[in-house]
Structures are given as structure tokens and as C-alpha cells.
Design a protein around this motif. Structure first.
Motif, PDB file in Angstrom:
ATOM      1  N   LEU A 164      -3.000  26.201   2.052  1.00  0.00           N
ATOM      2  CA  LEU A 164      -2.659  24.785   2.225  1.00  0.00           C
ATOM      3  C   LEU A 164      -3.594  24.165   3.250  1.00  0.00           C
ATOM      4  CD1 LEU A 164       1.262  24.866   2.459  1.00  0.00           C
ATOM      5  CD2 LEU A 164      -0.138  24.399   0.445  1.00  0.00           C
ATOM      6  N   LEU A 165      -3.948  22.914   3.005  1.00  0.00           N
ATOM      7  CA  LEU A 165      -4.684  22.172   4.023  1.00  0.00           C
ATOM      8  C   LEU A 165      -3.725  21.811   5.149  1.00  0.00           C
ATOM      9  CD1 LEU A 165      -6.704  19.714   1.746  1.00  0.00           C
ATOM     10  CD2 LEU A 165      -7.516  21.845   2.768  1.00  0.00           C
ATOM     11  N   TRP A 166      -4.238  21.782   6.356  1.00  0.00           N
ATOM     12  CA  TRP A 166      -3.424  21.316   7.471  1.00  0.00           C
ATOM     13  C   TRP A 166      -3.106  19.835   7.251  1.00  0.00           C
ATOM     14  CZ3 TRP A 166      -1.545  24.921  10.662  1.00  0.00           C
ATOM     15  CH2 TRP A 166      -2.232  26.133  10.785  1.00  0.00           C
ATOM     16  N   PRO A 167      -1.951  19.365   7.693  1.00  0.00           N
ATOM     17  CA  PRO A 167      -1.584  17.961   7.436  1.00  0.00           C
ATOM     18  C   PRO A 167      -2.634  16.958   7.895  1.00  0.00           C
ATOM     19  CG  PRO A 167       0.318  19.170   8.246  1.00  0.00           C
ATOM     20  CD  PRO A 167      -0.854  20.107   8.344  1.00  0.00           C
ATOM     21  N   ASP A 168      -3.321  17.241   9.010  1.00  0.00           N
ATOM     22  CA  ASP A 168      -4.316  16.280   9.488  1.00  0.00           C
ATOM     23  C   ASP A 168      -5.618  16.341   8.693  1.00  0.00           C
ATOM     24  OD1 ASP A 168      -5.198  18.710  10.354  1.00  0.00           O
ATOM     25  OD2 ASP A 168      -5.423  18.172  12.461  1.00  0.00           O
ATOM     26  N   GLU A 169      -5.707  17.268   7.722  1.00  0.00           N
ATOM     27  CA  GLU A 169      -6.897  17.342   6.872  1.00  0.00           C
ATOM     28  C   GLU A 169      -6.753  16.509   5.595  1.00  0.00           C
ATOM     29  OE1 GLU A 169      -8.848  21.703   7.779  1.00  0.00           O
ATOM     30  OE2 GLU A 169      -7.121  21.634   6.415  1.00  0.00           O
ATOM     31  N   VAL A 170      -5.560  15.961   5.376  1.00  0.00           N
ATOM     32  CA  VAL A 170      -5.330  15.106   4.212  1.00  0.00           C
ATOM     33  C   VAL A 170      -5.480  13.656   4.651  1.00  0.00           C
ATOM     34  CG1 VAL A 170      -3.702  14.425   2.419  1.00  0.00           C
ATOM     35  CG2 VAL A 170      -3.770  16.802   3.193  1.00  0.00           C
ATOM     36  N   ARG A 171      -6.391  12.947   4.018  1.00  0.00           N
ATOM     37  CA  ARG A 171      -6.650  11.565   4.396  1.00  0.00           C
ATOM     38  C   ARG A 171      -5.523  10.646   3.937  1.00  0.00           C
ATOM     39  NH1 ARG A 171     -12.986  10.578   2.699  1.00  0.00           N
ATOM     40  NH2 ARG A 171     -13.959  11.855   4.340  1.00  0.00           N
ATOM     41  N   ALA A 172      -5.279   9.611   4.712  1.00  0.00           N
ATOM     42  CA  ALA A 172      -4.317   8.593   4.316  1.00  0.00           C
ATOM     43  C   ALA A 172      -4.960   7.698   3.256  1.00  0.00           C
ATOM     44  CB  ALA A 172      -3.901   7.755   5.523  1.00  0.00           C
ATOM     45  N   PRO A 173      -4.218   7.323   2.197  1.00  0.00           N
ATOM     46  CA  PRO A 173      -4.813   6.527   1.104  1.00  0.00           C
ATOM     47  C   PRO A 173      -4.916   5.048   1.440  1.00  0.00           C
ATOM     48  CG  PRO A 173      -2.524   6.979   0.615  1.00  0.00           C
ATOM     49  CD  PRO A 173      -2.822   7.684   1.913  1.00  0.00           C
ATOM     50  N   GLU A 174      -5.568   4.734   2.533  1.00  0.00           N
ATOM     51  CA  GLU A 174      -5.696   3.331   2.940  1.00  0.00           C
ATOM     52  C   GLU A 174      -6.836   2.662   2.179  1.00  0.00           C
ATOM     53  OE1 GLU A 174      -6.238   3.306   7.111  1.00  0.00           O
ATOM     54  OE2 GLU A 174      -4.234   4.082   7.588  1.00  0.00           O
ATOM     55  N   GLY A 175      -6.549   1.477   1.624  1.00  0.00           N
ATOM     56  CA  GLY A 175      -7.562   0.733   0.903  1.00  0.00           C
ATOM     57  C   GLY A 175      -7.852   1.272  -0.487  1.00  0.00           C
ATOM     58  N   VAL A 176      -7.032   2.172  -0.992  1.00  0.00           N
ATOM     59  CA  VAL A 176      -7.278   2.756  -2.313  1.00  0.00           C
ATOM     60  C   VAL A 176      -6.487   2.027  -3.392  1.00  0.00           C
ATOM     61  CG1 VAL A 176      -7.143   4.874  -3.687  1.00  0.00           C
ATOM     62  CG2 VAL A 176      -7.764   5.000  -1.271  1.00  0.00           C
ATOM     63  N   ALA A 177      -5.238   1.676  -3.108  1.00  0.00           N
ATOM     64  CA  ALA A 177      -4.398   0.992  -4.094  1.00  0.00           C
ATOM     65  C   ALA A 177      -4.924  -0.421  -4.339  1.00  0.00           C
ATOM     66  CB  ALA A 177      -2.952   0.941  -3.593  1.00  0.00           C
ATOM     67  N   PRO A 178      -4.663  -1.011  -5.537  1.00  0.00           N
ATOM     68  CA  PRO A 178      -5.103  -2.395  -5.814  1.00  0.00           C
ATOM     69  C   PRO A 178      -4.578  -3.352  -4.765  1.00  0.00           C
ATOM     70  CG  PRO A 178      -4.276  -1.342  -7.820  1.00  0.00           C
ATOM     71  CD  PRO A 178      -3.958  -0.412  -6.688  1.00  0.00           C
ATOM     72  N   ASP A 179      -5.436  -4.250  -4.312  1.00  0.00           N
ATOM     73  CA  ASP A 179      -5.043  -5.188  -3.269  1.00  0.00           C
ATOM     74  C   ASP A 179      -4.698  -6.562  -3.830  1.00  0.00           C
ATOM     75  OD1 ASP A 179      -7.555  -5.851  -4.080  1.00  0.00           O
ATOM     76  OD2 ASP A 179      -8.432  -6.023  -2.071  1.00  0.00           O
ATOM     77  N   VAL A 180      -4.401  -6.631  -5.141  1.00  0.00           N
ATOM     78  CA  VAL A 180      -3.999  -7.887  -5.761  1.00  0.00           C
ATOM     79  C   VAL A 180      -2.569  -7.742  -6.262  1.00  0.00           C
ATOM     80  CG1 VAL A 180      -6.331  -8.548  -6.418  1.00  0.00           C
ATOM     81  CG2 VAL A 180      -4.973  -7.149  -7.975  1.00  0.00           C
ATOM     82  N   ASP A 181      -1.870  -8.880  -6.347  1.00  0.00           N
ATOM     83  CA  ASP A 181      -0.492  -8.879  -6.843  1.00  0.00           C
ATOM     84  C   ASP A 181      -0.501  -8.784  -8.361  1.00  0.00           C
ATOM     85  OD1 ASP A 181       0.498  -9.102  -4.296  1.00  0.00           O
ATOM     86  OD2 ASP A 181       0.531 -11.293  -4.331  1.00  0.00           O
ATOM     87  N   VAL A 182       0.121  -7.761  -8.894  1.00  0.00           N
ATOM     88  CA  VAL A 182       0.179  -7.542 -10.338  1.00  0.00           C
ATOM     89  C   VAL A 182       1.635  -7.435 -10.750  1.00  0.00           C
ATOM     90  CG1 VAL A 182      -0.454  -6.013 -12.237  1.00  0.00           C
ATOM     91  CG2 VAL A 182      -2.033  -6.340 -10.324  1.00  0.00           C
ATOM     92  N   THR A 183       2.008  -8.151 -11.797  1.00  0.00           N
ATOM     93  CA  THR A 183       3.368  -8.096 -12.341  1.00  0.00           C
ATOM     94  C   THR A 183       3.346  -7.319 -13.651  1.00  0.00           C
ATOM     95  OG1 THR A 183       3.911 -10.230 -11.336  1.00  0.00           O
ATOM     96  CG2 THR A 183       5.341  -9.442 -13.127  1.00  0.00           C
ATOM     97  N   VAL A 184       4.139  -6.281 -13.735  1.00  0.00           N
ATOM     98  CA  VAL A 184       4.242  -5.474 -14.951  1.00  0.00           C
ATOM     99  C   VAL A 184       5.533  -5.846 -15.652  1.00  0.00           C
ATOM    100  CG1 VAL A 184       4.367  -3.143 -15.898  1.00  0.00           C
ATOM    101  CG2 VAL A 184       2.942  -3.593 -13.898  1.00  0.00           C
ATOM    102  N   ARG A 185       5.418  -6.280 -16.904  1.00  0.00           N
ATOM    103  CA  ARG A 185       6.587  -6.700 -17.660  1.00  0.00           C
ATOM    104  C   ARG A 185       7.330  -5.498 -18.240  1.00  0.00           C
ATOM    105  NH1 ARG A 185       4.186 -10.690 -21.917  1.00  0.00           N
ATOM    106  NH2 ARG A 185       2.542  -9.099 -21.884  1.00  0.00           N
TER     107      ARG A 185
END
Length: 347
Positions: A164-185
Motif C-alpha cells: 500500500l502507498l502511504w496516505p501522504d503519497e496519494v495526491r488530493a484530486p484538486e482541480g481534476v473534476a469539471p469546474d462547470v455546473d452540469v445538470t444531469v436529467r
């Protein structure tokens, strides 16, 4: 399989002599670097940049490069004095539910084998305890000169160690998710669910590396002096302009690929009172055209019904349209006139 590490599992006061064996292997095709003009091998030589000469492995040591480029030598004697209690021991520190482990932390996997007959009893005890508790063991161990984090779980009748990677070796997913508002019907989610149901499950043993197989065919053909087989170019997916249409098409293709089997059903969701969206201009225009065609068809059907019943036809607002409809319905009027004449005579 050859063991790569010998030691013991520390389970409270219980010590289990074990061996580690690599649980995975790579089947990737590897290449050598060659001189493109004469196929001569390109090799790397270890050269001391101060003396400008090649050195042997026995002359090579370790050093840490500082921020200013200074080399700080580290000897094996320096490393031997470091506190590393897990140098030859897999020390179990906790037991947790398997879902607590983030798959992002998963690293290489190793089979744990009992080292000799005396280790069979405690090995089986730990294995059965893990099975009954439905938990995994979190452990620390040292491999290749550094301490690592690991997870022990049961696969069949074997205990497997996952690095297992140490917890501090896993990067936080900052700036990866879409930064626009999307509505899923809901309709889009329904189609996505239908696509997942149609694709269903798969036996992982049926999956194979198609690229490697094609590459091996190319190598075999070249070795035999033949022309390598040509493979079709992958289809260009292009841009998704209509998400609903793409989902519906994906469901149809998935069902056709499975011979029409599956529980999923493709339904026409456009007629379920879907609210209009300002962003979907193309689909709105298409829907408007379809509505006009439907209204026109209903109007022509109504006129034909009225002429058959002898009702007075509606006045046309356009002279051209009146002439066109009169020309088309001339035979019908003649037949009506004949019926009227025969009616008068009988009277």
C-alpha cells in the motif's frame, strides 16, 4: 515460483515463518535500442564524470544530492544503524474492514507461503481468522531498503500481501473534476443505467491484451521475412453533440453485440414531456420540425375524412394551396358528383 523475501509474520505473540513470492508478472513485449543504420545494440555504460572513465559495479556507492547539488555519501553501515524493526518481519498493526482501504493505495501484490511444516498451523489460523471476520490486516514490512505499508487478505487458501502507498503519497484530486455546473436529467441517467445493464458483467479471464497479440504477429512476420499484417484504424469517436442520442445508440449497439439478449430496453424518452433546454438548440429545432410534420399530417387526414362524409370543406387561406389540393382531389370530386346525380335520379 522463487521467493524474493524470507521473514516472518508477527501476529501478537505468534510468529509465522513465511516467504514472499511475486503474485503478478508482466507480459509486455520489450524492445532493445539499436543503431537504426546497422542494428547495432545501443548500451549504457556507467562513467564517472570526474575521471571520464567507465567504472565497475563494485566501485559504485550511494549518495544523496542536496539542494545545492552537493553529494552527501551514504554507506551501507549508515543504513544498518537505522531503526527498522520490520526488516525481516511483517508486523500486523490492525484489522479493518476491506472497504476501508482506498484502491488508490493499492500497489504490487505478493503471495505469502508458509516456510516449512511448523508454520502451517499458525498460517492456517491467521487465514481462517481473516475469513471469518471478513476483515483485512494492516501491516508494516521492509522490502528493498525501505519500510512499506501493506494489507493482508485471503484469496482462496492463500494469504496475499498487497503493498500500500502511504496516505501522504496519494495526491488530493484538486482541480481534476469539471469546474462547470452540469445538470444531469433523469432520462439520461435511465439510459446510462440501461447501457450498464445491457453490457452486464464479464469474466475477467476472457479479457486479453489485443495490442500485445497484434505486436507479436508483426514480430513473427518480420522474423519470417513476410509483410506484417495490416490492422484497421480505430474509428474516430468524434464529438458528442447529442448525449441522449449517443446513449440510445450505445444501448442498441451493446444489445446487438450480445445477440439481442439482455434485460435492458431502449425506450423513446423524447415524448415523455421532457422540458426544453435553452442550450440544446439543435435538438429543439428538430423537435419543432417533427411537430409541424405531425400537425400537417393530422390536418390532411381531417380534410380527407370530411370530404368522404359529404361535409363542406374548409376554405383555404392560400390560392396556390387550394389549386394544389383541388388538382390532387379531382378524382374524388368526380366520384362524389356521380353519387349525387344517381341520388337525384332515384328520388
Amino acid at each position: 515460483m522463487r521467493s524474493i523475501w524470507n521473514g516472518a509474520i508477527s501476529f501478537g505473540l505468534v510468529s509465522i515463518p513465511i516467504k514472499l513470492v511475486n503474485a503478478t508478472e508482466s507480459h509486455a513485449v520489450s524492445f532493445r535500442q539499436v543503431h537504426s543504420e546497422d542494428n547495432g545494440r545501443i548500451r549504457y555504460r556507467k562513467v564517472c564524470e570526474l575521471e571520464d572513465r567507465e567504472v565497475t559495479q563494485s566501485e559504485i556507492g550511494k549518495a544523496y544530492e542536496g539542494a545545492d547539488g552537493e553529494m552527501i555519501p551514504i554507506t551501507e553501515d549508515d543504513l544498518s544503524h537505522l531503526p527498522l524493526p520490520t526488516a525481516r518481519t511483517i508486523e500486523i498493526v490492525a484489522f479493518v474492514p476491506a472497504e476501508r482501504i482506498d484502491p488508490l493505495q493499492m500497489d504490487a501484490a505478493y503471495y505469502i507461503a508458509a516456510a516449512g511444516a511448523p508454520a502451517a498451523k499458525p498460517y492456517t489460523l491467521l487465514r481462517e481468522a481473516l475469513k471469518r471476520s471478513h476483515k483485512v490486516a494492516i501491516a508494516k514490512f521492509a522490502l528493498r531498503g525501505r519500510e512499506r505499508l501493506g494489507m493482508l487478505r485471503v484469496v482462496g487458501d492463500v494469504i496475499v500481501l498487497h503493498g500500500l502507498l502511504w496516505p501522504d503519497e496519494v495526491r488530493a484530486p484538486e482541480g481534476v473534476a469539471p469546474d462547470v455546473d452540469v445538470t444531469v436529467r433523469d432520462q439520461e441517467l435511465d439510459l446510462a443505467d440501461a447501457l450498464m445493464d445491457t453490457l452486464g458483467e464479464v469474466d475477467l479471464d476472457d479479457l486479453h491484451d489485443e495490442y500485445r497479440e497484434a505486436l507479436e504477429e508483426v514480430i513473427a512476420a518480420k522474423a519470417a521475412g513476410e509483410t506484417p499484417p495490416e490492422t484497421p484504424a480505430p474509428a474516430d469517436g468524434g464529438k458528442v453533440l447529442d448525449l441522449m442520442a449517443a446513449l440510445e445508440k450505445s444501448v442498441r449497439e451493446a444489445r446487438e453485440a450480445r445477440g439481442g439478449e439482455g434485460e435492458a430496453e431502449v425506450r423513446n424518452l423524447h415524448g415523455r414531456g421532457t422540458p426544453k433546454e435553452t442550450g440544446a438548440k439543435k435538438s429543439t429545432a428538430t423537435t419543432g420540425k417533427a411537430a409541424k410534420k405531425t400537425a400537417s399530417a393530422r390536418k390532411s387526414t381531417s380534410k380527407a375524412g370530411e370530404s368522404k362524409q359529404g361535409k363542406q370543406p374548409a376554405k383555404s387561406t392560400s390560392k396556390a394551396a387550394t389549386k394544389k389540393s383541388t388538382a390532387k382531389k379531382a378524382p374524388a370530386k368526380k366520384q362524389t358528383a356521380k353519387k349525387a346525380a344517381s341520388g337525384k335520379r332515384s328520388a
